[in-house]
Every structure is written in structure tokens, then in C-alpha cells.
Write a protein that holds these residues in place. Structure first.
Motif, PDB file in Angstrom:
ATOM      1  N   ASN A   1       1.104  -3.388   8.417  1.00 57.99           N
ATOM      2  CA  ASN A   1       1.538  -1.819   9.178  1.00 57.99           C
ATOM      3  C   ASN A   1       3.264  -1.710   9.257  1.00 57.99           C
ATOM      4  O   ASN A   1       3.581  -1.381   9.322  1.00 57.99           O
ATOM      5  N   ARG A   2       3.661  -2.512  10.126  1.00 52.22           N
ATOM      6  CA  ARG A   2       4.574  -2.718  10.136  1.00 52.22           C
ATOM      7  C   ARG A   2       5.848  -2.988   9.430  1.00 52.22           C
ATOM      8  O   ARG A   2       6.883  -2.343   9.274  1.00 52.22           O
TER       9      ARG A   2
ATOM     10  N   ALA B   1       6.106   0.774   7.312  1.00 54.15           N
ATOM     11  CA  ALA B   1       5.956   1.848   8.139  1.00 54.15           C
ATOM     12  C   ALA B   1       6.997   2.184   7.201  1.00 54.15           C
ATOM     13  O   ALA B   1       6.627   4.066   7.279  1.00 54.15           O
TER      14      ALA B   1
END
Length: 268
Positions: free
Chosen positions: A221-222, A225
Motif C-alpha cells: 500500500n505504501r 500509493a
């Protein structure tokens, strides 16, 4: 002494049988790949003349059906094929909304690539046929003309024409390590086309799919992003692997929704 030396070099009957079976399976695999290469290289995208090619080769056998199971999983390469249901679902999500001018990159996910090929080559298929590339480390898949060699250790060592050109992409990093995940994210961000202010209304952002272990969720998710990727409710299924897997995407569809954050809110 000579007899003792000869005896020490003689295989047992069981070992000899196992070795014979190994070589037979290897030869059969090589033959299948050669026949598949003839099939996918034929003028007919469905390879319907491959049986004739095989007969011309002298064995009278039919060409193997286009299937990911033609390729034995190599656990040293961390290869675990998706179930047919999962591969077809992901392939259809990549196709959705594309045109013949679209570009699709399938990165280290050969079972989805094979599903894409089968879907678009099926009799009666009238949907889009985007330009598709398989970015893969395993040279066995070079039987497909769409094959592009890819090693995540060199994330940008790819043909220049792919930079910023891809409209749909999927990847399944082979290893659950920060290094592998990070470098493959670098590749996908390099591949992704970036709509300009002038084209935003006519050219939507690329669709991005990541399938990897649930324990990599925070990192994925990081890393993704900037592409709007989030954890979804869909869980890919493998033919044999039982690890907890997740699908991450920058879009929702009938097959999945974005997962709620621990607070119960959907991340905006």
C-alpha cells in the motif's frame, strides 16, 4: 578391488527406474514446449494447424492445448500457478475497458498471461485485443512472441518503448521480501502511462493489479500509493500454494471492493 569399484558405481534398480522416469518426463516436457512454440507461432492465433505441424514432424500427435500446466512449476523460481478461475478473473479485469490500441503488461504472472491469450484467441471472441507483453524471468515462456525477459534485480532493464506506455498491468512478485517488492514496484511505476492535463478526460489512469502475500500489505500500500492501489476483498487462489494471499488494485469492480481500514473507513 575392480569388482568392488564397479559395484559402487552401479545404480540400484529403484534409482535407475527413478532416473529413467526423470529423463522421460524431461523429454516429454521439452517436446510439449516445442509443439506449443509451433502452435503460438503459427499464422492461426488459435494454433488450429498445429496438429498438422506435429504430424509433419513425424509423430502424428496433436499439439498440446494452450495451458499454463504445460509448464511445470519451478519452486526454485517461486512459481505457483493460479487456479484457472483466478487466472481468468484477473485476465478479464485487465481486458475490461481496453481497446486494440491499449497496452497490457503481465509481470511475473504467466498464468494470467496464458489466460489472456486463451480468452482473446477463443472462437467467437469479438472483444478488444490489446497489445500484451509478458515480462518474465523464466526463458521457457520465450515460446511466446510477447515474451520480454525481466529480472526484478534490474527493475528498469526493459525495452525503452515500454516506459510510460502501459494501460493495464499486473504483477505477482516471486518473493515476499522488501527488496523484491520494492524493485517490482519501481518497474510498474516506470511502465505506467501518466495522463496529462490535456488527456485526463480521454485517457483514464492505468489499471494496476498486485497479487502477493497478505503480510506484505503495509509495504504494498505504501509503494503503490502514487498509483492509487489499495487492498481489496479478493483473495487469489493457487493450484497448490496455501499461503494467505491478497489482491491489491487501484479500482473496484464486481469481483471485489476495497477493504476497510482498521477504523472502518475506506481510505480516500
Amino acid at each position: 578391488m575392480a569388482n568392488d569399484a564397479d559395484d559402487s558405481l552401479t545404480l540400484s534398480a529403484d534409482a535407475l527406474a527413478a532416473l529413467t522416469e526423470f529423463y522421460a518426463e524431461r523429454d516429454a516436457q521439452t517436446e510439449k514446449l516445442e509443439m506449443l512454440k509451433a502452435r503460438v507461432g503459427s499464422d492461426d492465433p488459435r494454433g488450429e494447424d498445429a496438429g498438422e505441424k506435429a504430424r509433419e514432424a513425424g509423430d502424428g500427435s496433436a499439439a498440446p492445448e494452450l495451458s499454463i500446466h504445460t509448464f511445470t512449476e519451478d519452486w526454485n523460481e517461486s512459481q505457483f500457478w493460479y487456479s484457472d478461475e483466478t487466472a481468468n478473473l484477473l485476465a478479464n479485469q485487465l481486458l475490461d475497458g481496453t481497446s486494440d490500441d491499449s497496452v497490457v503488461a503481465v509481470v511475473s504472472t504467466p498464468s494470467v498471461f496464458v489466460a489472456l491469450r486463451k480468452i482473446t484467441a477463443a472462437t467467437g471472441y469479438t472483444g478488444p485485443k490489446p497489445k500484451t507483453y509478458l515480462l518474465e524471468h523464466d526463458y521457457r515462456f520465450a515460446v511466446f512472441p510477447e515474451f520480454v525477459f525481466y529480472d526484478f534485480a534490474s527493475p528498469f532493464k526493459l525495452p525503452a518503448y515500454l516506459k510510460g506506455a502501459v494501460d493495464r498491468m499486473i504483477c505477482d512478485p516471486p518473493f515476499l521480501s522488501d527488496d523484491c517488492q520494492t524493485k517490482m514496484a519501481m518497474t510498474l511505476r516506470w511502465l505506467a502511462h501518466t495522463p496529462t492535463p490535456k488527456t485526463t478526460t480521454t485517457t483514464p489512469p492505468p489499471r494496476v493489479l498486485i497479487c502477493t502475500g497478505e503480510r506484505m500489505s503495509a509495504l504494498v500500500n505504501r509503494l503503490y500509493a502514487p498509483l492509487g492501489v489499495r487492498t481489496t476483498t479478493y483473495e487469489p487462489v493457487h493450484s497448490g500454494l496455501k499461503n494467505e494471499f491478497c489482491c491489491y488494485a487501484n479500482f473496484e469492480c464486481a469481483a471485489w471492493r476495497w477493504k476497510a481500514e482498521p477504523s472502518g473507513e475506506i481510505r480516500a
